[in-house]
Design a protein around this motif. Structure first.
Motif, PDB file in Angstrom:
ATOM      1  N   PHE A   1     102.577  75.884  11.577  1.00 34.45           N
ATOM      2  CA  PHE A   1     101.773  76.704  12.494  1.00 34.45           C
ATOM      3  C   PHE A   1     100.486  75.987  12.888  1.00 34.45           C
ATOM      4  O   PHE A   1      99.837  75.349  12.055  1.00 34.45           O
ATOM      5  CB  PHE A   1     101.378  78.035  11.831  1.00 34.45           C
ATOM      6  CG  PHE A   1     102.494  79.034  11.749  1.00 34.45           C
ATOM      7  CD1 PHE A   1     102.816  79.835  12.835  1.00 34.45           C
ATOM      8  CD2 PHE A   1     103.241  79.178  10.592  1.00 34.45           C
ATOM      9  CE1 PHE A   1     103.837  80.755  12.769  1.00 34.45           C
ATOM     10  CE2 PHE A   1     104.267  80.104  10.500  1.00 34.45           C
ATOM     11  CZ  PHE A   1     104.562  80.893  11.594  1.00 34.45           C
TER      12      PHE A   1
ATOM     13  N   PHE B   1      96.947  77.295  14.863  1.00 35.39           N
ATOM     14  CA  PHE B   1      96.327  78.524  15.367  1.00 35.39           C
ATOM     15  C   PHE B   1      95.157  78.215  16.301  1.00 35.39           C
ATOM     16  O   PHE B   1      94.563  77.139  16.231  1.00 35.39           O
ATOM     17  CB  PHE B   1      95.813  79.378  14.202  1.00 35.39           C
ATOM     18  CG  PHE B   1      96.896  79.786  13.236  1.00 35.39           C
ATOM     19  CD1 PHE B   1      97.751  80.832  13.526  1.00 35.39           C
ATOM     20  CD2 PHE B   1      97.076  79.098  12.040  1.00 35.39           C
ATOM     21  CE1 PHE B   1      98.748  81.202  12.651  1.00 35.39           C
ATOM     22  CE2 PHE B   1      98.076  79.462  11.154  1.00 35.39           C
ATOM     23  CZ  PHE B   1      98.916  80.509  11.449  1.00 35.39           C
TER      24      PHE B   1
ATOM     25  N   ARG C   1      92.228  79.535  16.127  1.00 37.01           N
ATOM     26  CA  ARG C   1      90.958  79.413  15.403  1.00 37.01           C
ATOM     27  C   ARG C   1      91.060  78.415  14.251  1.00 37.01           C
ATOM     28  O   ARG C   1      90.357  78.522  13.260  1.00 37.01           O
ATOM     29  CB  ARG C   1      90.516  80.786  14.912  1.00 37.01           C
ATOM     30  CG  ARG C   1      90.041  81.658  16.066  1.00 37.01           C
ATOM     31  CD  ARG C   1      89.378  82.905  15.596  1.00 37.01           C
ATOM     32  NE  ARG C   1      90.326  83.783  14.932  1.00 37.01           N
ATOM     33  CZ  ARG C   1      90.031  84.991  14.500  1.00 37.01           C
ATOM     34  NH1 ARG C   1      88.810  85.451  14.640  1.00 37.01           N
ATOM     35  NH2 ARG C   1      90.935  85.740  13.914  1.00 37.01           N
TER      36      ARG C   1
ATOM     37  N   ASN D   1      91.961  77.903  11.496  1.00 41.16           N
ATOM     38  CA  ASN D   1      92.323  78.491  10.195  1.00 41.16           C
ATOM     39  C   ASN D   1      92.420  77.462   9.076  1.00 41.16           C
ATOM     40  O   ASN D   1      93.386  77.447   8.310  1.00 41.16           O
ATOM     41  CB  ASN D   1      93.640  79.255  10.315  1.00 41.16           C
ATOM     42  CG  ASN D   1      93.441  80.620  10.958  1.00 41.16           C
ATOM     43  OD1 ASN D   1      92.312  81.122  10.989  1.00 41.16           O
ATOM     44  ND2 ASN D   1      94.497  81.200  11.473  1.00 41.16           N
TER      45      ASN D   1
END
Lengths: 366, 227
Positions: free
Chosen positions: B90, B92, B94, B96
């Motif tokens: 993944f 993202f 932001r 993360n």
């Protein structure tokens, strides 16, 4: 990797980490000091009773082995009957009185001659034996702790005594006065709390105990050889309850602080938990991270707690030199176990919540 | 060729108070190995929900999601966790990243969770490709947005996932860093054959993919299949 992450996590919020560690340390200190103080006082008392050198101790029916709990219900004439038993060399009646002036002490009211016959007499560091009604003997620890010197006046039991001598410690009490004086002050005329008996030979103890039990059925007759082993908190139900209560209180402090700390942590790290889940971390992995962090905090708290315990012990002993605080290795382990178990129980709910967080919601957490 | 990702009549219904809200309304999508698919659509059209469902972060209400032959709809939480661990990466909007770990720690964490331990060779290849070699000891707070996103991409691909799912990876970046990150994603796709599904609002960003899939009101309205 988990170790590295835990280290970084605990260092990330230093104030919260410090507070948690201090709370665990207080928990450990509370356990060690309460247990150390009670077991220290008991063993110290037992050693001093053993140090009298008697073979047998006679107390009234149902009397506690912790003699300070007993009053003075025995007529002193019993001593004469005990002296007539075969193989009894000497009998020393002793009247006990609790003194709460300037601390807690047990005062022995003794008849110097019979006490000398049973105990072999005091070893004097300074001064002389009891002669006058207002004379008092103090042991060397008491003299050192309270800075008492021969010839000074000592106010105990609401009465001014003249310090006649300073004796070697280990003869039952730290303070000794004439029995007649103590009987007068405590309103226990012609009464004794305990009789210490010396046999002709120590191996005749069992035989003499049998004879005393026949003469005074229901009285508590104990060989002093076994006294030290009997003086444990488990033989004093009230004390045992007190210790258990204090341990529960200490464990409760640790449990609540860890619960709060870890709960705050997982709320604060909700998104991080979501990230871990997105990376494929299982529920077990997340629980392991949180519980490992808890164990790390507990271990730091235990180390600090042990250091604090020894510091508190030193402070106590400096302030009250007559106290005995035993920090036993077995209790170090038990206190550590209590802290870790309490911490793990406290962290298990936050860990459970964290492991069940929905990853999408967690990732969206602001 | 079999698609690496296939959805069949995929529905996702959320409960909002007493109302059921359908975020996905029977989505059918095929993504083939080595594709770089951009998913576009207005806010609330179900792009992120689609990404969460095909990545195993949330469960479909109805329909099937076949990821590398595994039906996510039939898997429980533990099964989907394993699938994410081994087959999905993944990225993202932001970033993360874990703020307590430095760049190296954030990337190595993915390897640790994957279970094969730290692979220095793979780590070296990935960090070199993403231009992170001299930024590895820095924490996220000490990195620029572009650098943080490159670390997040490194974390996503370190375990050689079957598919990378990027949710608005340039949403928090300026133009220059956006171009840089999109260029890297295209490079990963071309050089390593990495399958990528990227959600974006930006048509320019979407153009970096080799197929654009349009969504509206929980449905794919265009580009559902390479065919």
């Amino acid at each position: 990797m988990i170790r590295h992450m835990i280290l970084r996590n605990v260092m990330y919020r230093p104030v919260r980490t410090c507070i948690t560690i201090i709370a665990v340390a207080i928990e450990v200190t509370l356990v060690l000091i309460v247990v150390g103080l009670t077991s220290g006082m008991l063993s110290d008392t037992a050693k001093r009773i053993e140090g009298i050198g008697a073979d047998i101790m006679v107390q009234p029916p149902s009397a506690s082995i912790f003699m300070a709990f007993s009053g003075a219900p025995m007529p002193i004439e019993i001593g004469q009957k005990l002296a007539q038993i075969k193989n009894v060399r000497a009998v020393a009646p002793v009247l006990l009185q609790f003194n709460s002036t300037n601390g807690l002490d047990i005062i022995y009211g003794i008849d110097p001659e019979s006490f000398r016959e049973v105990s072999g007499g005091f070893v004097f560091h300074d001064g002389r034996d009891l002669q006058n009604a207002n004379d008092i003997l103090v042991d060397d620890w008491y003299a050192k702790g309270r800075k008492v010197k021969v010839g000074e006046t000592l106010h105990v039991l609401g009465h001014d005594f003249n310090v006649a001598g300073i004796v070697e410690h280990g003869k039952g009490a730290r303070l000794f006065v004439l029995m007649s004086t103590l009987q007068e002050l405590s309103g226990a005329r012609d009464k004794a709390s305990v009789f210490f008996i010396r046999c002709d030979h120590p191996e005749q103890t069992a035989k003499v105990i049998g004879a005393i039990s026949q003469l005074l059925p229901h009285y508590e007759v104990r060989p002093l050889r076994d006294y030290l082993s009997l003086m444990t908190s488990s033989n004093l139900p009230g004390l045992q309850t007190f210790i258990h209560s204090m341990i529960m209180l200490a464990a409760g402090i640790g449990f609540l602080v860890i619960l709060l700390s870890m709960y705050t942590t997982i709320i604060e790290r909700t998104r991080e938990i979501g990230v871990l889940k997105s990376l494929g971390a299982s529920r077990g992995y997340i629980v392991r991270v949180i519980l490992s962090e808890t164990i790390a905090l507990c271990l730091a708290g235990i180390l600090l707690g042990v250091a604090m315990s020894y510091t508190v012990r030193w402070l106590f002993l400096t302030a009250f030199p007559t106290l005995t605080i035993v920090v036993a290795p077995s209790w170090l382990l038990r206190a550590a176990a209590i802290a870790i178990i309490g911490g793990l129980v406290g962290a298990s709910y936050p860990a459970w919540i964290a492991s069940r967080k929905d990853p999408v919601e967690a990732l969206a957490y602001e | 060729m079999e698609p690496i990702l296939k959805t069949e009549n995929l529905w996702k219904i959320y409960r909002a108070g007493r109302l059921d809200v359908a975020a996905l309304r029977g989505v059918n999508v095929d993504v083939y190995p080595g594709e770089f698919v951009s998913v576009m659509g207005p806010s609330g059209c179900g792009k992120s929900t689609l990404l969460h469902v095909i990545g195993g972060l949330s469960q479909a209400s109805r329909g099937r999601v076949l990821l590398d032959g595994n039906d996510l709809a039939a898997l429980g939480d533990a099964g989907r966790t394993l699938l994410r661990r081994h087959k999905v990466g993944f990225v993202f909007q932001r970033f993360n990243l874990l703020p307590t770990l430095n760049a190296k720690g954030n990337i190595a964490l993915a390897q640790h969770i994957h279970g094969d331990g730290f692979d220095p060779h793979r780590f070296d290849v990935v960090t070199r490709m993403l231009g992170l070699t001299d930024r590895l000891d820095h924490r996220p707070s000490e990195l620029s947005g572009g650098e943080q996103q490159r670390v997040a991409i490194a974390r996503a691909i370190i375990n050689e996932p079957k598919i990378v799912l990027a949710d608005e990876p340039t949403g928090n970046l300026d133009t220059k860093n956006s171009e840089n990150v999109l260029g890297l994603l295209r490079q990963l796709n071309k050089d390593l054959g990495q399958t990528i599904v990227m959600i974006t609002h930006n048509p320019e960003a979407a153009a970096y993919g080799n197929r654009v899939l349009h969504m509206r009101d929980g449905l794919v309205v265009d580009g559902a299949s390479a065919n």
